[in-house]
Design a protein around this motif. Structure first.
Motif, PDB file in Angstrom:
ATOM      1  N   LEU A 106      -2.288   1.435 114.057  1.00 47.18           N
ATOM      2  CA  LEU A 106      -1.157   0.551 114.339  1.00 47.18           C
ATOM      3  C   LEU A 106      -0.073   1.269 115.134  1.00 47.18           C
ATOM      4  N   SER A 107       0.180   2.528 114.784  1.00 49.09           N
ATOM      5  CA  SER A 107       1.211   3.284 115.502  1.00 49.09           C
ATOM      6  C   SER A 107       0.786   3.578 116.931  1.00 49.09           C
ATOM      7  N   ASP A 108      -0.499   3.786 117.160  1.00 49.60           N
ATOM      8  CA  ASP A 108      -0.978   4.013 118.525  1.00 49.60           C
ATOM      9  C   ASP A 108      -0.866   2.752 119.371  1.00 49.60           C
ATOM     10  N   LYS A 109      -1.059   1.606 118.748  1.00 51.79           N
ATOM     11  CA  LYS A 109      -1.081   0.347 119.495  1.00 51.79           C
ATOM     12  C   LYS A 109       0.312  -0.244 119.675  1.00 51.79           C
ATOM     13  N   HIS A 110       1.149  -0.166 118.627  1.00 50.90           N
ATOM     14  CA  HIS A 110       2.437  -0.860 118.657  1.00 50.90           C
ATOM     15  C   HIS A 110       3.638   0.081 118.569  1.00 50.90           C
ATOM     16  N   GLY A 111       3.406   1.381 118.495  1.00 55.03           N
ATOM     17  CA  GLY A 111       4.514   2.324 118.506  1.00 55.03           C
ATOM     18  C   GLY A 111       4.764   2.972 117.161  1.00 55.03           C
ATOM     19  N   ARG A 112       5.287   4.210 117.208  1.00 53.66           N
ATOM     20  CA  ARG A 112       5.539   4.978 115.983  1.00 53.66           C
ATOM     21  C   ARG A 112       6.685   4.382 115.168  1.00 53.66           C
ATOM     22  N   VAL A 113       7.697   3.874 115.858  1.00 52.47           N
ATOM     23  CA  VAL A 113       8.889   3.401 115.163  1.00 52.47           C
ATOM     24  C   VAL A 113       8.549   2.252 114.219  1.00 52.47           C
ATOM     25  N   LEU A 114       7.666   1.376 114.635  1.00 51.70           N
ATOM     26  CA  LEU A 114       7.282   0.245 113.794  1.00 51.70           C
ATOM     27  C   LEU A 114       6.697   0.716 112.473  1.00 51.70           C
ATOM     28  N   VAL A 115       5.809   1.692 112.522  1.00 52.69           N
ATOM     29  CA  VAL A 115       5.167   2.182 111.302  1.00 52.69           C
ATOM     30  C   VAL A 115       6.179   2.891 110.415  1.00 52.69           C
ATOM     31  N   ILE A 116       7.112   3.636 111.013  1.00 42.45           N
ATOM     32  CA  ILE A 116       8.133   4.310 110.214  1.00 42.45           C
ATOM     33  C   ILE A 116       9.046   3.289 109.550  1.00 42.45           C
ATOM     34  N   GLU A 117       9.413   2.241 110.267  1.00 45.24           N
ATOM     35  CA  GLU A 117      10.262   1.204 109.676  1.00 45.24           C
ATOM     36  C   GLU A 117       9.543   0.470 108.549  1.00 45.24           C
ATOM     37  N   ILE A 118       8.246   0.205 108.720  1.00 45.01           N
ATOM     38  CA  ILE A 118       7.469  -0.417 107.644  1.00 45.01           C
ATOM     39  C   ILE A 118       7.441   0.495 106.424  1.00 45.01           C
ATOM     40  N   GLY A 119       7.254   1.803 106.648  1.00 44.17           N
ATOM     41  CA  GLY A 119       7.240   2.752 105.543  1.00 44.17           C
ATOM     42  C   GLY A 119       8.565   2.801 104.797  1.00 44.17           C
ATOM     43  N   LEU A 120       9.659   2.809 105.541  1.00 46.57           N
ATOM     44  CA  LEU A 120      10.976   2.827 104.895  1.00 46.57           C
ATOM     45  C   LEU A 120      11.240   1.525 104.150  1.00 46.57           C
ATOM     46  N   LEU A 121      10.810   0.413 104.729  1.00 46.87           N
ATOM     47  CA  LEU A 121      10.978  -0.875 104.052  1.00 46.87           C
ATOM     48  C   LEU A 121      10.181  -0.910 102.750  1.00 46.87           C
ATOM     49  N   SER A 122       8.983  -0.321 102.769  1.00 50.48           N
ATOM     50  CA  SER A 122       8.194  -0.259 101.537  1.00 50.48           C
ATOM     51  C   SER A 122       8.880   0.610 100.490  1.00 50.48           C
ATOM     52  N   CYS A 123       9.547   1.682 100.934  1.00 49.94           N
ATOM     53  CA  CYS A 123      10.281   2.534  99.994  1.00 49.94           C
ATOM     54  C   CYS A 123      11.449   1.785  99.363  1.00 49.94           C
ATOM     55  N   ILE A 124      12.054   0.875 100.114  1.00 45.54           N
ATOM     56  CA  ILE A 124      13.178   0.101  99.574  1.00 45.54           C
ATOM     57  C   ILE A 124      12.683  -0.940  98.576  1.00 45.54           C
ATOM     58  N   ILE A 125      11.748  -1.782  99.019  1.00 44.86           N
ATOM     59  CA  ILE A 125      11.320  -2.918  98.211  1.00 44.86           C
ATOM     60  C   ILE A 125      10.565  -2.463  96.967  1.00 44.86           C
ATOM     61  N   PHE A 126       9.566  -1.622  97.159  1.00 45.21           N
ATOM     62  CA  PHE A 126       8.678  -1.297  96.041  1.00 45.21           C
ATOM     63  C   PHE A 126       9.276  -0.265  95.090  1.00 45.21           C
ATOM     64  N   GLN A 127      10.246   0.528  95.557  1.00 43.79           N
ATOM     65  CA  GLN A 127      10.970   1.368  94.601  1.00 43.79           C
ATOM     66  C   GLN A 127      11.781   0.516  93.636  1.00 43.79           C
ATOM     67  N   LEU A 128      12.456  -0.507  94.162  1.00 42.25           N
ATOM     68  CA  LEU A 128      13.235  -1.392  93.303  1.00 42.25           C
ATOM     69  C   LEU A 128      12.323  -2.158  92.343  1.00 42.25           C
ATOM     70  N   LEU A 129      11.193  -2.628  92.844  1.00 38.54           N
ATOM     71  CA  LEU A 129      10.247  -3.327  91.975  1.00 38.54           C
ATOM     72  C   LEU A 129       9.667  -2.393  90.920  1.00 38.54           C
ATOM     73  N   PHE A 130       9.441  -1.141  91.292  1.00 39.23           N
ATOM     74  CA  PHE A 130       8.958  -0.157  90.320  1.00 39.23           C
ATOM     75  C   PHE A 130       9.998   0.076  89.229  1.00 39.23           C
ATOM     76  N   GLY A 131      11.260   0.192  89.622  1.00 36.48           N
ATOM     77  CA  GLY A 131      12.307   0.406  88.643  1.00 36.48           C
ATOM     78  C   GLY A 131      12.497  -0.773  87.712  1.00 36.48           C
ATOM     79  N   LEU A 132      12.190  -1.978  88.195  1.00 35.76           N
ATOM     80  CA  LEU A 132      12.352  -3.190  87.392  1.00 35.76           C
ATOM     81  C   LEU A 132      11.064  -3.636  86.710  1.00 35.76           C
ATOM     82  N   ALA A 133       9.970  -2.903  86.934  1.00 35.45           N
ATOM     83  CA  ALA A 133       8.660  -3.333  86.434  1.00 35.45           C
ATOM     84  C   ALA A 133       8.676  -3.518  84.918  1.00 35.45           C
TER      85      ALA A 133
END
Length: 222
Positions: A106-133
């Protein structure tokens, strides 16, 4: 977010940086001396901050995973606490192992920044869900999904040749490894210090404060 600090730094500079790197490479091939950079590259700094936030998200549960097992009431046998705690800690890496190849494509096709932003977004959403699990299964799912959408460390290493010259790559790789290690120190320290400290009265979520702080770091990195 197209206006995020991460996109402005990583999305705006690589073309100019690559052009400068190519020019410096041609100078080196011609026997000329390459001029030294007088300040850190903004793109490299943004990448290091993202790596730090990612490492904190990955490592913060290390000290409190056994206490979460007790909190969920999975077992009263102290010998089994580590067994169940291991699932919490390994779920993130399992997710990464399942998706690293595809995120690389995905990073080769659509750029590195997109994958990094997806990774950071996952750290935001799923960390909060983990804390509230509310259950052990929900906690495992949150950690697995955070790893599944997280390809920051692999993309960060792939970006190095695009951000710095060949002469600067050893120092840049050292900075990446050092920032990842720093996050792996800060994450468990914050997790151990903040676990069990109530964030909201009446909310039975002992891991919410450290995971909220980790999510805040990932949000700041964006």
């Amino acid at each position: 977010r197209t206006g995020s600090a991460l996109r402005l730094a990583l999305g705006g500079l690589p073309c100019a940086t690559c052009s400068r790197s190519a020019a410096l490479a041609r100078m080196a091939e011609a026997g000329g001396a390459a001029p030294a950079l007088d300040r850190p590259c903004r793109a490299m700094v943004a990448l290091l901050i993202a790596l730090f936030a990612n490492a904190v998200a990955m490592a913060s549960p290390f000290p409190f995973a056994p206490f979460l097992v007790l909190h969920y009431g999975l077992t009263d046998d102290r010998a089994e606490i580590g067994y169940y705690g291991g699932f919490i800690l390994s779920a993130f890496m399992l997710g990464r192992a399942m998706s690293s190849y595809h995120l690389g494509l995905l990073s080769d096709k659509h750029g590195r920044v997109l994958v990094i932003e997806i990774g950071l977004l996952s750290c935001i959403i799923f960390q909060l869900l983990f804390g509230l699990a509310p259950t052990f299964g929900a906690a495992l799912a949150a950690r697995l999904l955070m790893g599944l959408f997280n390809g920051i460390i692999g993309v960060a290493k792939a970006m190095l040749p695009e951000l710095v010259t060949a002469a600067q790559q050893p120092r840049a790789m050292s900075a990446i490894s050092g920032m990842w290690g720093l996050g792996n120190v800060a994450g468990p320290a914050l997790g151990g210090l903040l676990y069990g400290v109530p964030l909201f009265a009446g909310v039975d979520a002992p891991a919410l404060l450290p995971t909220s702080l980790g999510a805040g770091l990932a949000l700041a990195a964006r």
